[in-house]
Motif scaffolding. Sequence first.
Motif: not given
Length: 321
Positions: A270-291
């Motif tokens: 999932x992405x949440x863009x703003x002018x100064x940054x792009x926030x990203x997040x994962x769901x599900x198994x392995x989310x931390x490693x994928x991030x």
Amino acid sequence: MTSLENCGGTLLARRRDERVARQPEQVRRALGELDEDPRFFQLRALRRSRAYPEPGDTFRLEPPCCPPLEGVVVNSHVDPMEEDAIVVLVFAPGVSLEAALPMGVPPESLMIGPQMLTDLYWRRGYLERIGRVEVDRRSIGYGFYVIDPLCREDRFEDEWGRPLPAEPRLLGGRGLATDVGVAWEVAREALIRGLCPWPPPGWAPPPPPPAATSEGRRALLDAQHPDALALAARAEGVDPACLLNGYAWGAMLPELLSRAGRPDLLRGLSTDPEAGALALSYRGRGASSRAAELASLLNALVASGEEVLALVRSGKVDWDG
């Protein structure tokens, strides 16, 4: 108790800021570097002890930034918040405990204010037991400043949380010091007193954070990071319509991951863009490693810039979309 005129920080913080403001530029810069990386100044590990410290126990500590110091336990088994705290005084270099204690401990004899610790400091060897002296804590006149979250008044208490009628001669901050707290306080004081050469041998400034970082299942691309801004200037030279902000990174990300051979990193993203940054997040198994993988790939893209510039040249991105 003393009424506060304003809420511009706690009493101790305001005094510290005023003192720092009076220092030469070199000292102020060194203090700023210390705040960025205090762990370099951690106390050296000496002889460890599992025996619980008792009032009158003396100890030695070796900061890496100044001569060895000595201190004394003035109270222990303090349990106002079920923390079993130990109250200590740390003396300045060259001060004799045996001379200072009968005088009620003049404030100038201390290196830092009274501290509340756990026995972790002894178990890890940061404080090494060296002997015993007689201590009359009632004659010392110490206490602690309590931060009032409503900022109504300055509050001074003893180690048990009982109010004091006025500010004590020796004042410390309420709460247990962290495992690096004493080292940080000593290093600050050593810098201000000119006891610590700057930079100290072996010290190097911590590396700046990268443009993309990750924590848990989340990642963040800082479009205002110097490296990202440098790439944005190059991209604008290729296409004046390209404003490489967080929204643009969000628009480019699917194609960039595809070109990098990692379209799999789009799954669960999932992405949440703003002018100064792009926030990203994962769901599900392995989310931390994928991030973490995504942050690493984004840093490589920012560092190289070629893949991003090639995409800008291709005209495949609608900057106004």
